[in-house]
Design a protein around this motif. Structure first.
Motif, PDB file in Angstrom:
ATOM      1  N   VAL A   8       0.857  -1.191   0.000  1.00  0.00           N
ATOM      2  CA  VAL A   8       0.000   0.000   0.000  1.00  0.00           C
ATOM      3  C   VAL A   8       0.889   1.236   0.000  1.00  0.00           C
ATOM      4  CG1 VAL A   8      -1.747   1.284   1.284  1.00  0.00           C
ATOM      5  CG2 VAL A   8      -1.780  -1.229   1.289  1.00  0.00           C
ATOM      6  N   VAL A   9       0.647   2.122  -0.939  1.00  0.00           N
ATOM      7  CA  VAL A   9       1.409   3.369  -1.033  1.00  0.00           C
ATOM      8  C   VAL A   9       0.673   4.434  -0.224  1.00  0.00           C
ATOM      9  CG1 VAL A   9       2.281   5.126  -2.615  1.00  0.00           C
ATOM     10  CG2 VAL A   9       2.247   2.736  -3.312  1.00  0.00           C
ATOM     11  N   PRO A  10       1.371   5.194   0.627  1.00  0.00           N
ATOM     12  CA  PRO A  10       0.708   6.211   1.440  1.00  0.00           C
ATOM     13  C   PRO A  10       0.044   7.275   0.575  1.00  0.00           C
ATOM     14  CG  PRO A  10       3.103   6.347   1.671  1.00  0.00           C
ATOM     15  CD  PRO A  10       2.805   5.165   0.832  1.00  0.00           C
ATOM     16  N   ASN A  11      -1.148   7.736   1.047  1.00  0.00           N
ATOM     17  CA  ASN A  11      -1.878   8.757   0.304  1.00  0.00           C
ATOM     18  C   ASN A  11      -1.959  10.084   1.057  1.00  0.00           C
ATOM     19  OD1 ASN A  11      -3.758   8.265   2.294  1.00  0.00           O
ATOM     20  ND2 ASN A  11      -5.217   7.238   0.965  1.00  0.00           N
ATOM     21  N   GLY A  12      -1.358  10.170   2.237  1.00  0.00           N
ATOM     22  CA  GLY A  12      -1.343  11.404   3.008  1.00  0.00           C
ATOM     23  C   GLY A  12      -2.524  11.566   3.945  1.00  0.00           C
ATOM     24  N   ASP A  13      -3.527  10.684   3.856  1.00  0.00           N
ATOM     25  CA  ASP A  13      -4.679  10.753   4.752  1.00  0.00           C
ATOM     26  C   ASP A  13      -4.316  10.215   6.123  1.00  0.00           C
ATOM     27  OD1 ASP A  13      -6.160  11.721   2.656  1.00  0.00           O
ATOM     28  OD2 ASP A  13      -7.215   9.835   2.268  1.00  0.00           O
ATOM     29  N   ARG A  14      -5.032  10.718   7.142  1.00  0.00           N
ATOM     30  CA  ARG A  14      -4.839  10.235   8.505  1.00  0.00           C
ATOM     31  C   ARG A  14      -5.863   9.162   8.812  1.00  0.00           C
ATOM     32  NH1 ARG A  14      -1.583  13.458  11.711  1.00  0.00           N
ATOM     33  NH2 ARG A  14      -2.503  12.550  13.566  1.00  0.00           N
ATOM     34  N   ALA A  15      -5.517   8.254   9.691  1.00  0.00           N
ATOM     35  CA  ALA A  15      -6.439   7.221  10.150  1.00  0.00           C
ATOM     36  C   ALA A  15      -6.314   7.115  11.661  1.00  0.00           C
ATOM     37  CB  ALA A  15      -6.119   5.883   9.494  1.00  0.00           C
ATOM     38  N   GLU A  16      -7.422   6.843  12.320  1.00  0.00           N
ATOM     39  CA  GLU A  16      -7.408   6.600  13.759  1.00  0.00           C
ATOM     40  C   GLU A  16      -7.638   5.120  13.972  1.00  0.00           C
ATOM     41  OE1 GLU A  16      -9.515   9.068  16.398  1.00  0.00           O
ATOM     42  OE2 GLU A  16      -9.161  10.871  15.208  1.00  0.00           O
ATOM     43  N   LEU A  17      -6.776   4.524  14.782  1.00  0.00           N
ATOM     44  CA  LEU A  17      -6.814   3.085  14.937  1.00  0.00           C
ATOM     45  C   LEU A  17      -6.595   2.712  16.399  1.00  0.00           C
ATOM     46  CD1 LEU A  17      -6.919   0.416  13.306  1.00  0.00           C
ATOM     47  CD2 LEU A  17      -4.442   0.509  13.257  1.00  0.00           C
ATOM     48  N   PRO A  18      -7.637   2.198  17.060  1.00  0.00           N
ATOM     49  CA  PRO A  18      -7.415   1.727  18.426  1.00  0.00           C
ATOM     50  C   PRO A  18      -6.542   0.474  18.407  1.00  0.00           C
ATOM     51  CG  PRO A  18      -9.718   1.422  17.784  1.00  0.00           C
ATOM     52  CD  PRO A  18      -9.009   2.061  16.630  1.00  0.00           C
ATOM     53  N   VAL A  19      -5.670   0.367  19.383  1.00  0.00           N
ATOM     54  CA  VAL A  19      -4.790  -0.799  19.490  1.00  0.00           C
ATOM     55  C   VAL A  19      -4.833  -1.338  20.912  1.00  0.00           C
ATOM     56  CG1 VAL A  19      -3.229   0.008  17.684  1.00  0.00           C
ATOM     57  CG2 VAL A  19      -2.733   0.542  20.057  1.00  0.00           C
ATOM     58  N   PHE A  20      -4.440  -2.575  21.061  1.00  0.00           N
ATOM     59  CA  PHE A  20      -4.283  -3.196  22.365  1.00  0.00           C
ATOM     60  C   PHE A  20      -2.892  -3.810  22.397  1.00  0.00           C
ATOM     61  CE2 PHE A  20      -4.398  -6.996  25.025  1.00  0.00           C
ATOM     62  CZ  PHE A  20      -4.818  -6.448  26.225  1.00  0.00           C
ATOM     63  N   ILE A  21      -2.103  -3.436  23.380  1.00  0.00           N
ATOM     64  CA  ILE A  21      -0.755  -3.986  23.514  1.00  0.00           C
ATOM     65  C   ILE A  21      -0.687  -4.740  24.840  1.00  0.00           C
ATOM     66  CG2 ILE A  21       1.716  -3.503  23.570  1.00  0.00           C
ATOM     67  CD1 ILE A  21       1.072  -0.831  22.161  1.00  0.00           C
ATOM     68  N   GLN A  22      -0.291  -6.002  24.765  1.00  0.00           N
ATOM     69  CA  GLN A  22      -0.199  -6.858  25.938  1.00  0.00           C
ATOM     70  C   GLN A  22       1.275  -7.133  26.229  1.00  0.00           C
ATOM     71  OE1 GLN A  22      -1.727 -10.791  25.278  1.00  0.00           O
ATOM     72  NE2 GLN A  22      -2.035 -11.158  27.459  1.00  0.00           N
ATOM     73  N   PHE A  23       1.693  -6.823  27.443  1.00  0.00           N
ATOM     74  CA  PHE A  23       3.077  -7.042  27.851  1.00  0.00           C
ATOM     75  C   PHE A  23       3.145  -8.181  28.858  1.00  0.00           C
ATOM     76  CE2 PHE A  23       2.860  -2.518  26.798  1.00  0.00           C
ATOM     77  CZ  PHE A  23       3.930  -2.390  25.934  1.00  0.00           C
ATOM     78  N   THR A  24       4.212  -8.949  28.783  1.00  0.00           N
ATOM     79  CA  THR A  24       4.527  -9.965  29.780  1.00  0.00           C
ATOM     80  C   THR A  24       5.836  -9.540  30.456  1.00  0.00           C
ATOM     81  OG1 THR A  24       3.537 -11.660  28.386  1.00  0.00           O
ATOM     82  CG2 THR A  24       4.978 -12.424  30.136  1.00  0.00           C
ATOM     83  N   PHE A  25       5.889  -9.690  31.765  1.00  0.00           N
ATOM     84  CA  PHE A  25       7.061  -9.260  32.527  1.00  0.00           C
ATOM     85  C   PHE A  25       7.739 -10.450  33.194  1.00  0.00           C
ATOM     86  CE2 PHE A  25       4.292  -5.637  32.211  1.00  0.00           C
ATOM     87  CZ  PHE A  25       5.150  -4.577  32.007  1.00  0.00           C
TER      88      PHE A  25
END
Length: 60
Positions: A8-25
């Motif tokens: 995918v080639v960038p088109n300059g538009d913005r996107a909002e994307l919720p993420v979930f990051i899970q860490f193990t310690f």
């Protein structure tokens, strides 16, 4: 996005994307990390076919 990703080639538009990051310690330090996001939501906002991105990333 600053470069070609997943075919995918960038088109300059913005996107909002919720993420979930899970860490193990272990011993007080991060020993692993998992990053989850909704590929379909990102593709829809970017005007890109989810199927085309999946084929590029995972093959046919």
């Amino acid at each position: 996005m600053t470069g070609d990703r997943f075919g995918v080639v960038p088109n300059g538009d913005r996107a909002e994307l919720p993420v979930f990051i899970q860490f193990t310690f272990a011993d007080g330090l991060i020993s692993s990390e998992r990053f989850y996001f909704d590929l379909s939501a990102l593709c829809a906002q970017s005007g890109v076919s989810t199927d085309a991105v999946r084929r590029t990333v995972f093959g046919s």
